[in-house]
Motif scaffolding. Structure first.
Motif, PDB file in Angstrom:
ATOM      1  N   GLN A 136       0.826  -1.198   0.000  1.00  0.00           N
ATOM      2  CA  GLN A 136       0.000   0.000   0.000  1.00  0.00           C
ATOM      3  C   GLN A 136       0.860   1.248   0.000  1.00  0.00           C
ATOM      4  O   GLN A 136       1.976   1.259   0.512  1.00  0.00           O
ATOM      5  CB  GLN A 136      -0.915   0.016   1.226  1.00  0.00           C
ATOM      6  CG  GLN A 136      -2.012  -1.032   1.204  1.00  0.00           C
ATOM      7  CD  GLN A 136      -2.956  -0.904   2.383  1.00  0.00           C
ATOM      8  OE1 GLN A 136      -2.649  -0.232   3.363  1.00  0.00           O
ATOM      9  NE2 GLN A 136      -4.108  -1.535   2.296  1.00  0.00           N
ATOM     10  N   GLY A 196       0.576   5.833  -1.404  1.00  0.00           N
ATOM     11  CA  GLY A 196       0.049   6.814  -2.334  1.00  0.00           C
ATOM     12  C   GLY A 196       0.900   6.929  -3.578  1.00  0.00           C
ATOM     13  O   GLY A 196       1.918   6.243  -3.745  1.00  0.00           O
ATOM     14  N   ASN A 197       0.479   7.822  -4.480  1.00  0.00           N
ATOM     15  CA  ASN A 197       1.260   8.070  -5.686  1.00  0.00           C
ATOM     16  C   ASN A 197       2.661   8.558  -5.323  1.00  0.00           C
ATOM     17  O   ASN A 197       2.817   9.403  -4.444  1.00  0.00           O
ATOM     18  CB  ASN A 197       0.564   9.121  -6.558  1.00  0.00           C
ATOM     19  CG  ASN A 197      -0.709   8.591  -7.182  1.00  0.00           C
ATOM     20  OD1 ASN A 197      -0.824   7.397  -7.447  1.00  0.00           O
ATOM     21  ND2 ASN A 197      -1.673   9.477  -7.423  1.00  0.00           N
ATOM     22  N   GLU A 221      -1.736  -2.595  -9.172  1.00  0.00           N
ATOM     23  CA  GLU A 221      -3.079  -2.011  -9.229  1.00  0.00           C
ATOM     24  C   GLU A 221      -4.009  -2.874 -10.090  1.00  0.00           C
ATOM     25  O   GLU A 221      -4.601  -2.404 -11.074  1.00  0.00           O
ATOM     26  CB  GLU A 221      -3.016  -0.583  -9.781  1.00  0.00           C
ATOM     27  CG  GLU A 221      -2.196   0.378  -8.952  1.00  0.00           C
ATOM     28  CD  GLU A 221      -2.863   0.763  -7.628  1.00  0.00           C
ATOM     29  OE1 GLU A 221      -4.050   0.418  -7.439  1.00  0.00           O
ATOM     30  OE2 GLU A 221      -2.200   1.399  -6.802  1.00  0.00           O
ATOM     31  N   HIS A 256      -3.750   1.528  -3.646  1.00  0.00           N
ATOM     32  CA  HIS A 256      -3.799   2.775  -2.886  1.00  0.00           C
ATOM     33  C   HIS A 256      -4.477   2.582  -1.537  1.00  0.00           C
ATOM     34  O   HIS A 256      -4.516   3.498  -0.728  1.00  0.00           O
ATOM     35  CB  HIS A 256      -4.554   3.854  -3.668  1.00  0.00           C
ATOM     36  CG  HIS A 256      -3.825   4.360  -4.873  1.00  0.00           C
ATOM     37  ND1 HIS A 256      -2.513   4.763  -4.834  1.00  0.00           N
ATOM     38  CD2 HIS A 256      -4.230   4.518  -6.151  1.00  0.00           C
ATOM     39  CE1 HIS A 256      -2.141   5.163  -6.050  1.00  0.00           C
ATOM     40  NE2 HIS A 256      -3.155   5.028  -6.863  1.00  0.00           N
ATOM     41  N   GLU A 276       5.804   4.732   1.969  1.00  0.00           N
ATOM     42  CA  GLU A 276       5.502   6.149   2.128  1.00  0.00           C
ATOM     43  C   GLU A 276       6.591   6.966   1.452  1.00  0.00           C
ATOM     44  O   GLU A 276       7.773   6.718   1.638  1.00  0.00           O
ATOM     45  CB  GLU A 276       5.428   6.521   3.609  1.00  0.00           C
ATOM     46  CG  GLU A 276       4.335   5.773   4.380  1.00  0.00           C
ATOM     47  CD  GLU A 276       4.340   6.095   5.862  1.00  0.00           C
ATOM     48  OE1 GLU A 276       5.253   6.836   6.292  1.00  0.00           O
ATOM     49  OE2 GLU A 276       3.446   5.622   6.569  1.00  0.00           O
ATOM     50  N   ARG A 277       6.193   7.920   0.684  1.00  0.00           N
ATOM     51  CA  ARG A 277       7.144   8.823   0.036  1.00  0.00           C
ATOM     52  C   ARG A 277       7.915   9.592   1.097  1.00  0.00           C
ATOM     53  O   ARG A 277       7.318  10.024   2.084  1.00  0.00           O
ATOM     54  CB  ARG A 277       6.380   9.799  -0.861  1.00  0.00           C
ATOM     55  CG  ARG A 277       7.248  10.509  -1.856  1.00  0.00           C
ATOM     56  CD  ARG A 277       6.384  11.323  -2.813  1.00  0.00           C
ATOM     57  NE  ARG A 277       7.192  11.962  -3.816  1.00  0.00           N
ATOM     58  CZ  ARG A 277       6.725  12.691  -4.811  1.00  0.00           C
ATOM     59  NH1 ARG A 277       5.410  12.871  -4.908  1.00  0.00           N
ATOM     60  NH2 ARG A 277       7.524  13.239  -5.678  1.00  0.00           N
TER      61      ARG A 277
END
Length: 223
Positions: free
Chosen positions: A43, A45-46, A163, A195, A211-212
């Motif tokens: 999981q 985000g972008n 995805e 996501h 996580e970025r």
């Protein structure tokens, strides 16, 4: 000594895996594993590096540091080719071939799961009757279903699914979950990026949260 004293190695194991682009870290270092009969839900985000991680595991990108083992052995190209089926964002279909022709062509390149037929795979994914439809004439959802049919035919034990729910309706989402369930029951494993908008299929699951700009936390298996 019994078999319980020497459990089999993970189907996939990564140790200290890192990747950078233009000297900027994308992810890592990561340590995780996935056993046969288990899914790893990735999981984030972008920009968190989920797609890049799967491309590194598939051998399409070279990691900066770390190691990847498959069944306890270094993941050399030939071993990756036998063990991994990769479902990316692009369908990877030949636009001017029909659905059946695409499946037969890809099975010729990558092999076929024993006792599985292309027309059966098309029926499983809801494309019965579309055998002769050209890939360029299919909708985005139908193209995704065709790639899922190819995945079902693959003999590879390790699925890398980037995805997989994209461009699918609720029935398609349930189809992906059923396919993952059946694959794991047969002794396979899967890495699934998301996501976080969809629940994981009801299988034994580990969680890797990315996580970025590259930090990540992994949890153990969950029922």
């Amino acid at each position: 000594m019994t078999a319980a004293d020497h459990p089999p190695p993970p189907l996939l194991q990564a140790c200290g895996l890192s990747f950078s682009r233009n000297d900027e870290p994308v992810f890592g270092p990561l340590d995780f594993s996935v056993d046969a009969g288990e899914a790893l839900l990735v999981q984030g985000g972008n920009g968190a590096g989920k797609t890049t991680l799967l491309r590194v595991l598939a051998g399409l990108l070279r990691a900066d540091r770390g190691s990847v083992d498959i069944d306890g052995e270094p993941a050399q190209p030939a071993r990756r080719a036998r063990a991994i089926a990769y479902l990316g964002h692009l369908p990877g279909l030949k636009a001017d071939l029909g659905a059946m022709e695409n499946l037969e062509f890809l099975c010729g390149l990558h092999g076929r799961r024993r006792a599985q037929l292309s027309d059966q795979a098309l029926a499983i994914v809801g494309l019965a009757g579309y055998e002769d439809a050209l890939a360029r004439q299919l909708s985005a959802g139908q193209k995704k279903r065709l790639t899922l049919a190819r995945l079902w035919l693959s003999p590879a034990p390790l699925w890398l699914l980037d995805e997989p729910y994209a461009n699918l309706d609720l029935d398609g989402i349930e189809l992906v979950n059923r396919m993952v369930q059946a694959h794991l029951r047969a002794g396979g494993a899967a890495l699934v990026t998301t996501h976080g908008a969809y629940a994981a299929p009801p299988v034994r699951t580990r969680l890797l949260v990315m996580e970025r700009p590259g930090t990540a936390a992994a949890t153990g298996a969950a029922a």
